[in-house]
Design a protein around this motif. Structure first.
Motif, PDB file in Angstrom:
ATOM      1  N   THR A 133     -29.087 -10.822  20.031  1.00 52.67           N
ATOM      2  CA  THR A 133     -30.327 -11.187  18.985  1.00 52.67           C
ATOM      3  C   THR A 133     -29.945  -9.628  18.127  1.00 52.67           C
ATOM      4  O   THR A 133     -29.341 -10.205  17.055  1.00 52.67           O
ATOM      5  N   PHE A 136     -25.662  -9.682  17.934  1.00 50.27           N
ATOM      6  CA  PHE A 136     -25.946 -10.129  17.016  1.00 50.27           C
ATOM      7  C   PHE A 136     -26.089 -10.047  15.096  1.00 50.27           C
ATOM      8  O   PHE A 136     -25.108 -10.344  14.674  1.00 50.27           O
ATOM      9  N   ARG A 137     -27.040  -9.745  14.921  1.00 49.23           N
ATOM     10  CA  ARG A 137     -27.352  -9.462  13.550  1.00 49.23           C
ATOM     11  C   ARG A 137     -26.750  -8.145  12.879  1.00 49.23           C
ATOM     12  O   ARG A 137     -25.756  -8.151  11.631  1.00 49.23           O
ATOM     13  N   LEU A 140     -22.869  -9.741  12.486  1.00 48.76           N
ATOM     14  CA  LEU A 140     -22.812 -10.047  11.422  1.00 48.76           C
ATOM     15  C   LEU A 140     -23.221  -9.292  10.421  1.00 48.76           C
ATOM     16  O   LEU A 140     -22.457  -9.225   9.226  1.00 48.76           O
ATOM     17  N   LEU A 167     -17.988 -14.541   6.901  1.00 49.93           N
ATOM     18  CA  LEU A 167     -18.418 -15.861   7.031  1.00 49.93           C
ATOM     19  C   LEU A 167     -18.031 -17.552   6.460  1.00 49.93           C
ATOM     20  O   LEU A 167     -18.051 -17.701   5.838  1.00 49.93           O
ATOM     21  N   VAL A 170     -20.863 -22.164  11.104  1.00 45.97           N
ATOM     22  CA  VAL A 170     -22.059 -22.254  12.110  1.00 45.97           C
ATOM     23  C   VAL A 170     -22.249 -23.151  12.868  1.00 45.97           C
ATOM     24  O   VAL A 170     -22.452 -24.246  12.213  1.00 45.97           O
ATOM     25  N   ALA A 210     -27.812 -16.660  11.372  1.00 48.44           N
ATOM     26  CA  ALA A 210     -26.365 -16.766  10.820  1.00 48.44           C
ATOM     27  C   ALA A 210     -25.817 -16.524   9.298  1.00 48.44           C
ATOM     28  O   ALA A 210     -25.882 -15.472   8.856  1.00 48.44           O
ATOM     29  N   THR A 211     -27.021 -17.247   9.067  1.00 51.63           N
ATOM     30  CA  THR A 211     -26.435 -17.215   7.121  1.00 51.63           C
ATOM     31  C   THR A 211     -27.675 -16.812   6.482  1.00 51.63           C
ATOM     32  O   THR A 211     -27.326 -16.084   5.993  1.00 51.63           O
ATOM     33  N   ILE A 260     -20.495 -19.093  15.702  1.00 51.80           N
ATOM     34  CA  ILE A 260     -20.876 -18.262  14.437  1.00 51.80           C
ATOM     35  C   ILE A 260     -19.096 -17.727  14.338  1.00 51.80           C
ATOM     36  O   ILE A 260     -18.384 -17.261  14.719  1.00 51.80           O
ATOM     37  N   SER A 266     -14.935 -14.727  16.336  1.00 49.55           N
ATOM     38  CA  SER A 266     -16.049 -15.085  16.207  1.00 49.55           C
ATOM     39  C   SER A 266     -16.996 -15.607  17.424  1.00 49.55           C
ATOM     40  O   SER A 266     -16.283 -14.696  18.170  1.00 49.55           O
TER      41      SER A 266
END
Length: 358
Positions: A133, A136-137, A140, A167, A170, A210-211, A260, A266
């Protein structure tokens, strides 16, 4: 000199406690000193089963103990507010099972009580603490053109670079098929039951992760069983036309995935809530060209979550927990909006339109 371990007490003896107690006990930085139930027999039996020194009759009695610095609240959701407020009043730090509360108002009151008392708190959404995770951050955060492009270290083409781009959408789905026992709290609205608060905490949480903000509009619908939602589907729209879909349910094959989607690639993960048994935590990046890059991670997310809380307590560092707390509070507001939309059978606005008076 080695710091003294943080001493945890456990409120509740439900099925979920066994796994988390084992994780607490596995860390040198933690000791589990007591476990409480409403009855003496049950408290003593579970203390013996889990290797906990003391079984305590009643939750308030545990909060009054001098050998407890922090509590793990493993009670039905309807009891989280009462006992997190009581823990804060007793000066105990809190790890609370998800969902944090049954409403955004309750969650805000719980957070304010902990802040006022100077105690640390986290909800037990362990996936947020996984090394995957964290990746992921980073991906993003580095998605825009003016930032460095990412690379997947274990890709055969290690120099291959990619970017997510702006973006756009999601999707998140969390479900499992389970004929619950009749006494399971997830079957009873009065206890905070239903798939929305249970599995929706993960699915809506993935969208919020994600947002990093609230949607402008939510439209949700549910299939009910008894007096609780058994399957929920929702659409979310943000002010800049980012969109999202959420699916959760107790009557569908096991799913724990998200996508995402950016303008150029993606991120796909098929086990974000908890890695599949006997498999490394994994994810993929799908580029618009058809190129796919995979990566895997080794991390024990529950232990890492506990250690994050312990480090915050030891170092008197509340800022360490703020991103997780904001994630929790805003996830609760999204679930509130979904529940309201289901009840009113219409879309619900969370964020005023750009330029509207506030």
């Amino acid at each position: 000199m080695t710091a003294d371990p943080i001493r945890f007490g456990v409120l509740g003896t439900g099925r979920i406690t066994r796994r988390l107690i084992a994780d607490l006990q596995s860390l040198d930085s933690v000791r589990v000193t007591a476990i409480a139930s409403r009855t003496a027999d049950r408290a003593i039996w579970h203390a013996d089963q889990y290797g906990v020194p003391t079984g305590v009759t009643g939750y308030q009695a545990l909060l009054q103990r001098d050998d407890v610095d922090a509590v793990y609240i493993a009670l039905p959701p309807s009891l989280h507010h009462e006992w997190m407020m009581a823990a804060a009043a007793a000066g105990k730090h809190v790890l609370c099972e998800k969902p944090l509360a049954v409403s955004g108002q309750q969650a805000a009151e719980m957070a304010a009580a902990c802040d006022s008392a100077g105690v640390a708190w986290l909800d037990a959404a362990a996936w947020l603490h996984h090394d995957r995770t964290t990746a992921f951050r980073r991906w993003l955060d580095d998605r825009e053109d003016n930032l460095d492009r990412q690379r997947m270290p274990e890709s055969p083409e290690s120099a291959k670079r990619w970017r997510l781009g702006e973006l756009k959408h999601v999707s998140a789905a969390v479900s499992f098929l389970n004929p619950f026992q009749s006494d399971d709290h997830r079957l009873h609205r009065s206890l905070g039951g239903g798939c929305l608060l249970d599995l929706g905490w993960y699915a809506a949480g993935a969208v919020r992760f994600a947002t990093e903000r609230l949607p402008a509009e939510v439209h949700a619908m549910s299939c009910e069983r008894g007096d609780v939602p058994h399957r929920v589907t929702a659409m979310l729209r943000y002010q800049d036309d980012v969109t999202a879909t959420v699916s959760c349910g107790f009557d569908t094959a096991t799913r724990k995935w998200f996508e995402i989607a950016g303008a150029e690639a993606s991120i796909v993960c098929d086990d974000f809530t908890r890695p599949w048994a006997d498999k490394p935590a994994r994810c993929w990046v799908h580029e618009a060209s058809g190129q796919v890059h995979g990566e895997s991670f080794e991390c024990h997310q529950e232990r890492q979550m506990i250690q994050t809380l312990v480090d915050s307590i030891r170092n008197d560092d509340p800022a360490r927990l703020k991103p997780f707390q904001t994630q929790s509070l805003e996830t609760q507001l999204i679930l509130d909006a979904m529940e309201t939309s289901i009840r009113q059978r219409q879309s619900v606005s969370l964020v005023p339109p750009v330029g509207a008076p506030t």
